[in-house]
Motif scaffolding. Sequence first.
Motif, PDB file in Angstrom:
ATOM      1  N   GLU A  65      67.518  53.372  43.214  1.00 50.11           N
ATOM      2  CA  GLU A  65      66.797  54.630  43.450  1.00 50.11           C
ATOM      3  C   GLU A  65      65.636  54.818  42.478  1.00 50.11           C
ATOM      4  OE1 GLU A  65      69.370  58.055  44.868  1.00 50.11           O
ATOM      5  OE2 GLU A  65      70.942  56.669  44.182  1.00 50.11           O
ATOM      6  N   SER A  66      64.905  53.740  42.250  1.00 52.60           N
ATOM      7  CA  SER A  66      63.795  53.794  41.296  1.00 52.60           C
ATOM      8  C   SER A  66      62.715  54.782  41.717  1.00 52.60           C
ATOM      9  CB  SER A  66      63.178  52.405  41.136  1.00 52.60           C
ATOM     10  OG  SER A  66      62.734  51.897  42.383  1.00 52.60           O
ATOM     11  N   ALA A  67      62.647  55.108  43.003  1.00 53.62           N
ATOM     12  CA  ALA A  67      61.632  56.064  43.452  1.00 53.62           C
ATOM     13  C   ALA A  67      61.897  57.471  42.930  1.00 53.62           C
ATOM     14  CB  ALA A  67      61.580  56.091  44.983  1.00 53.62           C
ATOM     15  N   THR A  68      63.137  57.762  42.528  1.00 56.61           N
ATOM     16  CA  THR A  68      63.468  59.121  42.090  1.00 56.61           C
ATOM     17  C   THR A  68      64.078  59.161  40.699  1.00 56.61           C
ATOM     18  OG1 THR A  68      65.548  58.946  43.332  1.00 56.61           O
ATOM     19  CG2 THR A  68      63.723  60.080  44.408  1.00 56.61           C
ATOM     20  N   THR A  69      64.018  58.066  39.961  1.00 58.42           N
ATOM     21  CA  THR A  69      64.392  58.096  38.551  1.00 58.42           C
ATOM     22  C   THR A  69      63.123  58.143  37.708  1.00 58.42           C
ATOM     23  OG1 THR A  69      64.516  55.669  38.517  1.00 58.42           O
ATOM     24  CG2 THR A  69      66.579  56.882  38.826  1.00 58.42           C
ATOM     25  N   THR A  70      63.223  58.761  36.543  1.00 53.89           N
ATOM     26  CA  THR A  70      62.073  58.862  35.657  1.00 53.89           C
ATOM     27  C   THR A  70      61.921  57.590  34.839  1.00 53.89           C
ATOM     28  OG1 THR A  70      63.321  59.791  33.805  1.00 53.89           O
ATOM     29  CG2 THR A  70      62.484  61.351  35.464  1.00 53.89           C
ATOM     30  N   GLN A  71      60.763  57.431  34.224  1.00 50.23           N
ATOM     31  CA  GLN A  71      60.552  56.287  33.347  1.00 50.23           C
ATOM     32  C   GLN A  71      61.562  56.289  32.203  1.00 50.23           C
ATOM     33  OE1 GLN A  71      56.404  56.234  32.143  1.00 50.23           O
ATOM     34  NE2 GLN A  71      55.741  56.817  34.192  1.00 50.23           N
ATOM     35  N   GLU A  72      61.832  57.450  31.647  1.00 51.91           N
ATOM     36  CA  GLU A  72      62.811  57.551  30.566  1.00 51.91           C
ATOM     37  C   GLU A  72      64.198  57.134  31.050  1.00 51.91           C
ATOM     38  OE1 GLU A  72      64.595  60.823  27.372  1.00 51.91           O
ATOM     39  OE2 GLU A  72      63.227  61.475  28.960  1.00 51.91           O
TER      40      GLU A  72
ATOM     41  N   GLY B 267      73.499  65.481  40.284  1.00 51.61           N
ATOM     42  CA  GLY B 267      72.290  64.681  40.361  1.00 51.61           C
ATOM     43  C   GLY B 267      71.773  64.153  39.043  1.00 51.61           C
ATOM     44  N   THR B 268      72.412  64.512  37.930  1.00 47.75           N
ATOM     45  CA  THR B 268      71.975  63.994  36.638  1.00 47.75           C
ATOM     46  C   THR B 268      72.509  62.579  36.428  1.00 47.75           C
ATOM     47  OG1 THR B 268      73.891  65.031  35.559  1.00 47.75           O
ATOM     48  CG2 THR B 268      71.815  66.278  35.591  1.00 47.75           C
ATOM     49  N   LEU B 269      71.841  61.841  35.574  1.00 49.90           N
ATOM     50  CA  LEU B 269      72.169  60.449  35.324  1.00 49.90           C
ATOM     51  C   LEU B 269      73.544  60.325  34.676  1.00 49.90           C
ATOM     52  CD1 LEU B 269      71.080  57.516  35.392  1.00 49.90           C
ATOM     53  CD2 LEU B 269      70.097  57.953  33.127  1.00 49.90           C
ATOM     54  N   ASP B 270      74.355  59.409  35.190  1.00 49.56           N
ATOM     55  CA  ASP B 270      75.712  59.171  34.691  1.00 49.56           C
ATOM     56  C   ASP B 270      75.731  57.825  33.975  1.00 49.56           C
ATOM     57  OD1 ASP B 270      78.392  58.758  34.244  1.00 49.56           O
ATOM     58  OD2 ASP B 270      78.980  58.751  36.361  1.00 49.56           O
ATOM     59  N   LEU B 271      75.485  57.828  32.663  1.00 47.30           N
ATOM     60  CA  LEU B 271      75.402  56.580  31.923  1.00 47.30           C
ATOM     61  C   LEU B 271      76.767  55.918  31.765  1.00 47.30           C
ATOM     62  CD1 LEU B 271      72.722  57.440  29.215  1.00 47.30           C
ATOM     63  CD2 LEU B 271      72.470  55.919  31.193  1.00 47.30           C
TER      64      LEU B 271
ATOM     65  N   LEU C  68      81.392  51.539  46.096  1.00 49.60           N
ATOM     66  CA  LEU C  68      81.896  51.688  44.724  1.00 49.60           C
ATOM     67  C   LEU C  68      82.937  52.798  44.624  1.00 49.60           C
ATOM     68  CD1 LEU C  68      78.500  51.214  42.866  1.00 49.60           C
ATOM     69  CD2 LEU C  68      80.465  49.660  42.749  1.00 49.60           C
ATOM     70  N   GLN C  69      82.769  53.855  45.404  1.00 53.31           N
ATOM     71  CA  GLN C  69      83.794  54.896  45.422  1.00 53.31           C
ATOM     72  C   GLN C  69      85.072  54.376  46.079  1.00 53.31           C
ATOM     73  OE1 GLN C  69      82.958  58.485  47.651  1.00 53.31           O
ATOM     74  NE2 GLN C  69      84.259  59.718  46.313  1.00 53.31           N
ATOM     75  N   LEU C  70      84.952  53.657  47.177  1.00 55.80           N
ATOM     76  CA  LEU C  70      86.128  53.092  47.833  1.00 55.80           C
ATOM     77  C   LEU C  70      86.879  52.142  46.906  1.00 55.80           C
ATOM     78  CD1 LEU C  70      84.631  52.407  51.367  1.00 55.80           C
ATOM     79  CD2 LEU C  70      86.569  53.921  50.868  1.00 55.80           C
ATOM     80  N   LEU C  71      86.160  51.424  46.060  1.00 53.02           N
ATOM     81  CA  LEU C  71      86.776  50.490  45.125  1.00 53.02           C
ATOM     82  C   LEU C  71      87.299  51.168  43.870  1.00 53.02           C
ATOM     83  CD1 LEU C  71      84.150  47.632  45.469  1.00 53.02           C
ATOM     84  CD2 LEU C  71      86.538  47.509  46.196  1.00 53.02           C
ATOM     85  N   GLY C  72      87.038  52.470  43.712  1.00 52.15           N
ATOM     86  CA  GLY C  72      87.515  53.201  42.543  1.00 52.15           C
ATOM     87  C   GLY C  72      86.664  53.043  41.305  1.00 52.15           C
ATOM     88  N   VAL C  73      85.478  52.446  41.457  1.00 54.91           N
ATOM     89  CA  VAL C  73      84.584  52.282  40.306  1.00 54.91           C
ATOM     90  C   VAL C  73      83.878  53.595  39.989  1.00 54.91           C
ATOM     91  CG1 VAL C  73      82.625  50.972  39.384  1.00 54.91           C
ATOM     92  CG2 VAL C  73      84.275  49.855  40.903  1.00 54.91           C
ATOM     93  N   LEU C  74      83.481  54.344  41.031  1.00 51.52           N
ATOM     94  CA  LEU C  74      82.845  55.648  40.880  1.00 51.52           C
ATOM     95  C   LEU C  74      83.726  56.716  41.515  1.00 51.52           C
ATOM     96  CD1 LEU C  74      79.100  54.865  41.745  1.00 51.52           C
ATOM     97  CD2 LEU C  74      80.142  55.092  39.483  1.00 51.52           C
ATOM     98  N   ASP C  75      83.569  57.939  41.020  1.00 48.71           N
ATOM     99  CA  ASP C  75      84.358  59.048  41.577  1.00 48.71           C
ATOM    100  C   ASP C  75      83.549  59.893  42.549  1.00 48.71           C
ATOM    101  OD1 ASP C  75      82.671  60.435  39.900  1.00 48.71           O
ATOM    102  OD2 ASP C  75      84.242  61.147  38.542  1.00 48.71           O
ATOM    103  N   ASN C  76      82.306  59.497  42.810  1.00 47.40           N
ATOM    104  CA  ASN C  76      81.502  60.182  43.831  1.00 47.40           C
ATOM    105  C   ASN C  76      80.499  59.193  44.412  1.00 47.40           C
ATOM    106  OD1 ASN C  76      78.737  60.321  42.626  1.00 47.40           O
ATOM    107  ND2 ASN C  76      79.759  61.527  41.044  1.00 47.40           N
ATOM    108  N   ARG C  77      79.782  59.604  45.437  1.00 48.48           N
ATOM    109  CA  ARG C  77      78.760  58.749  46.045  1.00 48.48           C
ATOM    110  C   ARG C  77      77.413  59.483  46.095  1.00 48.48           C
ATOM    111  NH1 ARG C  77      82.745  59.982  49.867  1.00 48.48           N
ATOM    112  NH2 ARG C  77      82.084  61.157  51.714  1.00 48.48           N
ATOM    113  N   ALA C  78      77.152  60.278  45.055  1.00 49.35           N
ATOM    114  CA  ALA C  78      75.955  61.108  45.019  1.00 49.35           C
ATOM    115  C   ALA C  78      74.692  60.251  44.927  1.00 49.35           C
ATOM    116  CB  ALA C  78      76.011  62.065  43.826  1.00 49.35           C
ATOM    117  N   VAL C  79      73.691  60.629  45.711  1.00 44.70           N
ATOM    118  CA  VAL C  79      72.361  60.050  45.632  1.00 44.70           C
ATOM    119  C   VAL C  79      71.362  61.189  45.464  1.00 44.70           C
ATOM    120  CG1 VAL C  79      72.892  57.990  46.984  1.00 44.70           C
ATOM    121  CG2 VAL C  79      72.156  60.071  48.161  1.00 44.70           C
ATOM    122  N   ARG C  80      70.158  60.843  45.106  1.00 40.25           N
ATOM    123  CA  ARG C  80      69.125  61.867  44.916  1.00 40.25           C
ATOM    124  C   ARG C  80      68.316  62.055  46.193  1.00 40.25           C
ATOM    125  NH1 ARG C  80      66.859  60.809  38.725  1.00 40.25           N
ATOM    126  NH2 ARG C  80      68.595  61.880  37.695  1.00 40.25           N
TER     127      ARG C  80
END
Length: 299
Positions: free
Chosen positions: A54-61, A24-28, A262-274
């Motif tokens: 997911e702006s409702a669950t990301t911090t301002q930082e 669940g941590t940010l993946d820059l 994005l996971q199906l396309l191989g761009v991401l290795d997971n589909r995690a959401v918060r």
Amino acid sequence: MTAAPAAPFGRMLTAMATPFHADGTLDLDGVQRVAKHLIASGHDGLVISGTTGESATTTQEEDGEVLAAVRDAVGPDVHLVAGVGTNDTRTSLFLARQARERGADAVLLVTPYYNRPGQRGILEHFRQVVEAAELPVMLYDVPGRTGSQIALETYEAALAWEPVIAVKDAVGDMPRAARLAQMGYAVYSGDDVNTLGFLAHGACGLVSVVGHAAGRELAAMIETFLAGDHAGAREIYLRLMPAFAGMMGVPNYGATTAKGALQLLGVLDNRAVRSPLAALDDEEYADLRAALTAAGLLA
């Protein structure tokens, strides 16, 4: 042939998903991969930290970190629109100033949600954020999520402020969108499936979710329509219908389906959401694969 309407942020934009690690941590690093993937697949610009981000669950930082990482990844020439709308004006003022400092070209400003102010409160909220941002502004009207809608009179009043130039319209009322274009707004369709109809009513482009998987195709559809080949644009639209249904026809679509794609396309290795969102389960993931394959977007 009538000239195509001006598109101040380009014609094809996607509301970019915000990648997270499995914990669940940010993946820059993932943020930069997604941004590069989108720009390589036909996008003129990106909307950062919107609902799909997911702006409702990301911090301002985190919002600032994501914007800075995207700008670093795509360079200076890509239009970046930073979501700064919240239901607390003070928070939106902070995000607007931060967006300017971190490299945004414009801000996306949604109506305050949950506390549902009246039109006078909405207009005052807009005024304060417009002044703080000192950047071009795209208003965002999505009453299905916010519980309030921007009145035409409020739109007219907001145009008095020079930075207010565009609207992402997810109301779905095409004659109303035509009226906004007539007023002078650059109207962007806020729903992929409505885009052809919106273009016929004076819209200039799209802020997409399906663009995570179909950026080139959607960009081609828009340009084909605006070039006057309406039958050709309709052919592209019909080919994409399975993708529209697969990515927009499930509960909590947006972040969940974008990350699945994005996971199906191989761009991401997971589909995690918060949380409270829930990632696509295996059955939903298989359904999305089938939908994107039917649309010709997966081998």
